[in-house]
Enzyme design. Structure first.
Site, PDB file in Angstrom:
ATOM      1  N   LYS A   1     -10.276  -2.745   7.794  1.00  0.00           N
ATOM      2  CA  LYS A   1      -9.159  -2.388   8.177  1.00  0.00           C
ATOM      3  C   LYS A   1      -9.179  -1.988   9.824  1.00  0.00           C
ATOM      4  O   LYS A   1      -9.852  -1.067  10.014  1.00  0.00           O
ATOM      5  CB  LYS A   1      -8.248  -1.235   7.703  1.00  0.00           C
ATOM      6  CG  LYS A   1      -7.069  -0.858   8.263  1.00  0.00           C
ATOM      7  CD  LYS A   1      -6.332   0.120   7.604  1.00  0.00           C
ATOM      8  CE  LYS A   1      -6.909   1.450   7.941  1.00  0.00           C
ATOM      9  NZ  LYS A   1      -5.997   2.556   7.133  1.00  0.00           N
TER      10      LYS A   1
ATOM     11  N   GLU B   1       0.809  -1.126  -0.146  1.00  0.00           N
ATOM     12  CA  GLU B   1      -0.079   0.028   0.047  1.00  0.00           C
ATOM     13  C   GLU B   1       0.914   1.355  -0.030  1.00  0.00           C
ATOM     14  O   GLU B   1       1.784   1.411   0.766  1.00  0.00           O
ATOM     15  CB  GLU B   1      -0.903   0.118   1.354  1.00  0.00           C
ATOM     16  CG  GLU B   1      -1.672   1.271   1.528  1.00  0.00           C
ATOM     17  CD  GLU B   1      -2.428   1.718   2.712  1.00  0.00           C
ATOM     18  OE1 GLU B   1      -2.434   2.504   3.137  1.00  0.00           O
ATOM     19  OE2 GLU B   1      -2.621   0.594   3.304  1.00  0.00           O
TER      20      GLU B   1
END
Length: 211
Positions: free
Chosen positions: A136, A46
């Site tokens: 998340k 990411e």
């Protein structure tokens, strides 16, 4: 709202329960650390895109990943413009620090699976209502590993990625507590941490093979 057809987080995290987060590095350094992560066996990277230079780093990392068959997503997605930048750069998924139904919708419409941040049961319920089964948990270290065990009771169908304050020393604690994925950040830039990360990946690979 249903997630788009195509690559899912189940597929993205199938081989390794670890994601790399590369925030605030130069373009060259981002690609360098991403390459080190891929060499270790981490498939997903990411790159948060809060600045123009970070968008450039995302583009360069996507290009490098394509040649290796790896996956790069765009992080800290909190605006429609971020979704557009992520899609234009070739990101495979998006990650947000919180959960915003409109950002979720825009990301899915762009064909990008999204991993929104949650910290409460209400936010997990909202994610489910939006058709998501991956979230998340952020900030994971402050929530504590017991949070994951507790949330699995009422939400057995939700898969959690633990993000924030995770390193090779505490990653297994969160995985054992119920996180499906842990996200590592600054430790990947520290050469002295790489052996411990490699050990983590080996042990998790062995555990998956024996399960």
């Amino acid at each position: 709202m249903e997630p788009p057809l195509g690559t899912s987080f189940d597929e993205l995290f199938a081989r390794a329960p670890v994601m790399a987060i590369l925030r605030g590095f130069s373009v060259e350094r981002t690609v360098e650390i991403a390459t080190a992560a891929w060499d270790l066996g981490i498939d997903c990277v990411e790159v948060p895109i809060q600045t123009p230079s970070a968008v450039a780093a995302l583009r360069a990392t996507v290009e490098a990943a394509t040649a290796r068959g790896k996956t790069v997503g765009a992080g800290t997605i909190i605006s429609y413009e971020h979704v557009r930048q992520a899609a234009d750069a070739g990101a495979a998924f998006t990650v947000s620090p919180g959960i915003d139904p409109e950002i979720v919708r825009r990301s899915l419409e762009a064909g990008l699976p999204i991993l929104p941040g949650v910290a409460t049961a209400s936010e997990i319920q909202l994610a489910q209502r939006l058709g998501l089964d991956w979230v998340k948990a952020f900030p994971a270290a402050l929530l504590g590993s017991a949070w994951f065990t507790s949330m699995h009771g009422p939400f057995p169908g939700i898969r959690f990625a633990a993000t924030g304050g995770i390193d090779a020393n505490n990653a297994q604690e969160f995985l054992k507590a119920g996180a499906r994925v842990v996200a590592l950040g600054s430790s990947l830039a520290d050469p002295s941490s790489l052996p411990a990360i490699a050990d983590l990946l080996r042990s998790e690979g062995t555990a998956k093979a024996n399960s």
